[in-house]
Design an enzyme around this catalytic site. Structure first.
Site, PDB file in Angstrom:
ATOM      1  N   ASP A  50       0.840  -1.198   0.000  1.00 10.47           N
ATOM      2  CA  ASP A  50       0.000   0.000   0.000  1.00 10.47           C
ATOM      3  C   ASP A  50       0.874   1.246   0.000  1.00 10.47           C
ATOM      4  OD1 ASP A  50      -2.947   1.108   0.840  1.00 10.47           O
ATOM      5  OD2 ASP A  50      -1.370   2.246   1.864  1.00 10.47           O
ATOM      6  N   TYR A  55       3.127   9.730  -0.456  1.00 14.84           N
ATOM      7  CA  TYR A  55       4.267   9.089   0.206  1.00 14.84           C
ATOM      8  C   TYR A  55       5.579   9.322  -0.535  1.00 14.84           C
ATOM      9  CZ  TYR A  55       0.571   6.293   2.504  1.00 14.84           C
ATOM     10  OH  TYR A  55      -0.541   5.874   3.183  1.00 14.84           O
ATOM     11  N   LYS A  80      -2.878   5.962  -4.029  1.00 17.04           N
ATOM     12  CA  LYS A  80      -3.932   6.916  -3.690  1.00 17.04           C
ATOM     13  C   LYS A  80      -3.620   8.283  -4.299  1.00 17.04           C
ATOM     14  CE  LYS A  80      -3.647   4.788   0.888  1.00 17.04           C
ATOM     15  NZ  LYS A  80      -2.209   4.439   0.791  1.00 17.04           N
ATOM     16  N   HIS A 116      -7.502   9.579  -1.488  1.00 18.80           N
ATOM     17  CA  HIS A 116      -6.783   9.515  -0.217  1.00 18.80           C
ATOM     18  C   HIS A 116      -7.523  10.201   0.929  1.00 18.80           C
ATOM     19  CE1 HIS A 116      -2.382   9.281   1.378  1.00 18.80           C
ATOM     20  NE2 HIS A 116      -3.237   8.997   2.319  1.00 18.80           N
TER      21      HIS A 116
END
Length: 271
Positions: A50, A55, A80, A116
């Site tokens: 994930d 990120y 996301k 997200h």
């Protein structure tokens, strides 16, 4: 209750695709370590990773998948989108860039693409969802869903969504934050619930109830927390860059929490 035997055990999504119930999270995994952490996770048996645009490590996750000896179709990749572009096309293009980072093949795809956060307002939520629907239609995403959405956000989607309900809702979940209203709503509508922060950011490692249950099974508190999520039928997403912890977090299939222990953990809820 039958024990779950493997990190690759799956739950059925509303569109009939399967999602491995144990996932590996890479939030705050630095790019220079992320690829090795993902390879370590895959070697330990994880088949679900994930990530997210936010990120900043989608490319490293993709590189790990490419370097692994495990066929792409046996690895479940999630990413996301946090905010929309200035238009529907720009939002779609931004999502497509993520797909290409994770799976650069001409027919590359992600298994799950999530919105997200609902924090961008109704128009932004609609733009992002329509982009994900386009990816789904084109086969560049196998399933689509949301993250951090409440009941009102998901109900609102009825006004603009072609694909409804979302296949997944990823929210923070652990014994101290069980979010009963949205969890019940998702269960009633067939939406798979994913649990981020299942280890409570290691802030409850010394909790008396948790430690007692861990000692009873001769496992760590973190293993109890992951097992708890599995038995609640959630998809936990523990994260670590430590190879030993990555391995331990996947070693949760040799014990089972009994009804009293589940009841004790359920009683810890603070909201």
């Amino acid at each position: 209750m039958a024990k779950k035997q493997s990190p690759a055990d799956t739950l059925k999504l509303p569109n009939a695709h399967q999602i491995p119930q144990l996932g590996f999270g890479v939030y705050q995994s630095p790019p220079d370590r992320c690829m090795q952490s993902c390879l370590a996770a895959l070697e330990c048996g994880y088949r679900h990773i994930d990530t997210a645009q936010y990120y900043g490590n989608e490319a490293e996750v993709g590189q790990a998948v490419q370097q692994s000896s495990i066929p792409r179709e046996h690895i479940f990749l999630t990413t996301k989108i946090l905010s929309p572009g200035g238009s529907a096309d720009a939002t779609y293009d931004w999502c497509l860039e993520s797909v290409r980072r994770l799976d650069p093949r001409a027919d590359g795809y992600v298994d799950l693409f999530l919105v997200h956060s609902p924090s961008v307002g109704r128009r932004g939520r609609a733009l992002m969802w329509r982009a994900l629907e386009r990816l789904l239609e084109e086969g560049r995403a196998r399933s689509i869903g949301v993250s951090n959405f409440g009941v009102g956000h998901i109900e609102e989607m009825r006004d603009f969504a072609v694909v409804w309900p979302p296949h997944v809702n990823q929210i923070e979940l652990h014994p101290w934050l069980q979010q009963k209203e949205i969890v019940q709503y998702c269960e009633e509508h067939g939406i798979v619930v994913e649990a981020y922060c299942p280890l409570v950011r290691n802030t409850k490692a010394n909790d008396e109830t948790l430690v007692s249950i861990a000692r009873n099974h001769d496992v760590s508190p973190n293993q109890v927390l992951i097992r708890y999520c599995l038995q609640r039928n959630w998809v936990p997403l523990p994260k670590s860059d430590n190879p030993d912890r990555i391995r331990a977090n996947a070693d949760v299939f040799g014990f089972e929490l009994d009804e009293d222990q589940m009841r004790m953990l359920n009683s810890l809820d603070q909201g």
